[in-house]
Design an enzyme around this catalytic site. Structure first.
Site, mmCIF file in Angstrom:
data_model
loop_
_atom_site.group_PDB
_atom_site.id
_atom_site.type_symbol
_atom_site.label_atom_id
_atom_site.label_comp_id
_atom_site.label_asym_id
_atom_site.label_seq_id
_atom_site.Cartn_x
_atom_site.Cartn_y
_atom_site.Cartn_z
ATOM 1 N N HIS A 195 -4.511 5.168 4.277
ATOM 2 C CA HIS A 195 -4.470 3.609 5.448
ATOM 3 C C HIS A 195 -4.192 4.357 6.533
ATOM 4 O O HIS A 195 -3.300 5.109 6.909
ATOM 5 C CB HIS A 195 -3.541 2.850 5.158
ATOM 6 C CG HIS A 195 -3.931 1.587 3.879
ATOM 7 N ND1 HIS A 195 -3.029 0.926 3.400
ATOM 8 C CD2 HIS A 195 -5.021 1.593 3.300
ATOM 9 C CE1 HIS A 195 -3.667 0.453 2.256
ATOM 10 N NE2 HIS A 195 -4.859 0.759 2.209
ATOM 11 N N TYR A 206 0.896 -5.302 0.691
ATOM 12 C CA TYR A 206 1.656 -5.382 -0.602
ATOM 13 C C TYR A 206 2.852 -5.775 -1.004
ATOM 14 O O TYR A 206 3.236 -6.083 -1.924
ATOM 15 C CB TYR A 206 1.397 -3.887 -1.184
ATOM 16 C CG TYR A 206 -0.025 -3.314 -1.142
ATOM 17 C CD1 TYR A 206 -1.017 -4.057 -2.009
ATOM 18 C CD2 TYR A 206 -0.672 -2.561 -0.352
ATOM 19 C CE1 TYR A 206 -2.332 -3.366 -2.218
ATOM 20 C CE2 TYR A 206 -1.848 -1.917 -0.466
ATOM 21 C CZ TYR A 206 -2.782 -2.540 -1.287
ATOM 22 O OH TYR A 206 -3.962 -2.208 -1.392
ATOM 23 N N LYS A 219 -12.021 7.018 3.578
ATOM 24 C CA LYS A 219 -12.297 6.278 4.941
ATOM 25 C C LYS A 219 -12.192 6.866 6.218
ATOM 26 O O LYS A 219 -10.983 7.622 6.517
ATOM 27 C CB LYS A 219 -11.757 4.968 4.621
ATOM 28 C CG LYS A 219 -12.360 3.992 5.505
ATOM 29 C CD LYS A 219 -11.504 2.428 4.959
ATOM 30 C CE LYS A 219 -12.172 1.247 5.752
ATOM 31 N NZ LYS A 219 -11.900 0.080 5.363
ATOM 32 N N ARG A 242 -10.175 4.747 -3.838
ATOM 33 C CA ARG A 242 -11.549 3.778 -3.621
ATOM 34 C C ARG A 242 -12.598 4.216 -4.671
ATOM 35 O O ARG A 242 -12.667 5.273 -4.866
ATOM 36 C CB ARG A 242 -11.920 3.716 -2.073
ATOM 37 C CG ARG A 242 -10.802 3.492 -1.087
ATOM 38 C CD ARG A 242 -11.450 3.631 0.363
ATOM 39 N NE ARG A 242 -10.432 3.089 1.408
ATOM 40 C CZ ARG A 242 -9.523 4.102 2.003
ATOM 41 N NH1 ARG A 242 -9.602 5.341 1.572
ATOM 42 N NH2 ARG A 242 -8.758 3.465 2.839
ATOM 43 N N HIS A 301 -11.703 -2.062 -6.933
ATOM 44 C CA HIS A 301 -10.552 -2.534 -5.640
ATOM 45 C C HIS A 301 -9.344 -3.108 -6.206
ATOM 46 O O HIS A 301 -8.294 -2.800 -5.845
ATOM 47 C CB HIS A 301 -11.057 -2.834 -4.565
ATOM 48 C CG HIS A 301 -10.698 -2.343 -3.452
ATOM 49 N ND1 HIS A 301 -11.165 -1.040 -2.954
ATOM 50 C CD2 HIS A 301 -9.763 -3.007 -2.080
ATOM 51 C CE1 HIS A 301 -10.591 -0.975 -1.686
ATOM 52 N NE2 HIS A 301 -9.697 -1.935 -1.350
ATOM 53 N N ARG A 304 -6.946 -0.260 -7.375
ATOM 54 C CA ARG A 304 -6.406 0.207 -6.228
ATOM 55 C C ARG A 304 -5.182 -0.486 -5.903
ATOM 56 O O ARG A 304 -4.071 -0.111 -5.537
ATOM 57 C CB ARG A 304 -7.567 0.465 -5.180
ATOM 58 C CG ARG A 304 -6.801 1.174 -3.985
ATOM 59 C CD ARG A 304 -8.113 1.456 -3.228
ATOM 60 N NE ARG A 304 -7.791 1.500 -1.642
ATOM 61 C CZ ARG A 304 -7.194 2.690 -0.965
ATOM 62 N NH1 ARG A 304 -6.928 3.686 -1.818
ATOM 63 N NH2 ARG A 304 -6.971 2.707 0.309
#
Length: 276
Positions: A241, A250, A150, A125, A215, A218
């Site tokens: 994640h 994805y 995150k 990120r 992003h 990414r």
């Protein structure tokens, strides 16, 4: 509320954002949130919606208010009236390998190009990339340590040989310390707006029609890994994640996998009469 956030180890950026969202509502009513009724809070959310607040902004407000009422004010009965906005399913924008090359080649500034290579090469990120320090780059073990990702979770991602070579060239030219990508004052990291603008400019120079943001690089990293055969669970860990469901999106944009999937009709070909 700030003390409650700190006790629960929320990331500093999340603490700041939650406090700002609650303060905005308090200023709107010129009253303490503790004195607001359920109807008033619902009216505030309705106003935000009517004013065209983005889904991400709306979700931030809801998250902040849910924490405020459920934890700090101990009024859990307010939470059911604070629903998160329904998510719109959109496929992430993904660049082809050739487009990535064109974009990076169009970035003449070594510092900006190196940041973009970290975004694509490590799948970070933008906040994670700009927060990197020299100590996070381990050339002996070929890993990058991502601190305060995150959810304030640390992780390690592979450091590619190409990226390591570029980072060494960049270091010899800039000698950054301690942040890998310092801002102009040299005391903190580079601002997000600087690299966002650099990527937009490079997109135009490279004649790429798709919108390109940090992003998107990414997203492209993750999709290219999937197309190369990397296990989805591994990609989840590399991206940081919290849920595999987030990574599964994805699957919808991995065109190489789509093209390589054999239709069951092809298995019937030897016995199928195709002359009719």
């Amino acid at each position: 509320m700030l003390a409650d956030l700190r006790i629960r180890n929320y990331a500093p950026a999340t603490q700041d954002m939650y406090i700002r969202r609650v303060r905005a509502m308090a200023e709107h009513f010129s009253r303490s949130p503790a004195d607001l009724s359920r109807e008033e809070v619902r009216d505030y959310l309705r106003l935000l919606s009517e004013q065209g607040a983005s889904r991400s902004t709306f979700a931030q407000v809801v998250g902040a208010l849910r924490f405020l009422y459920a934890i700090t004010l101990d009024r859990p009965e307010m939470v059911p009236d604070l629903p998160y906005p329904r998510e719109k399913r959109r496929h992430p924008v993904v660049l082809s390998a050739e487009e990535v090359v064109r974009l990076l080649n169009a970035m003449g500034n070594l510092k900006h190009r190196t940041v973009a290579m970290v975004l694509y090469g490590a799948g970070l990120r933008i906040s994670e990339a700009l927060a990197l320090e020299l100590r996070d780059i381990d050339g002996d073990r070929d890993v990058i340590t991502v601190r305060h990702g995150k959810g304030d979770r640390d992780r390690q991602v592979p450091l590619s040989g190409v990226l390591l070579t570029t980072l060494r060239t960049y270091w010899r030219a800039y000698r950054p310390e301690p942040f890998l990508f310092p801002g102009q004052d040299g005391k903190g990291p580079m601002g997000k707006g600087t690299i966002q603008k650099a990527i937009r400019t490079a997109r135009v120079r490279a004649s790429i029609a798709k919108p390109v943001t940090p992003h998107v690089l990414r997203h492209t990293h993750a999709t290219h890994l999937l197309e190369a055969g990397t296990d989805l669970r591994v990609i989840q860990i590399l991206l940081g994640h919290g849920s595999l469901k987030t990574t599964q999106r994805y699957l919808h944009v991995a065109t190489e996998r789509v093209r390589s999937t054999v239709s069951p009709l092809d298995s019937l070909a030897p016995e199928l009469d195709t002359t009719a």
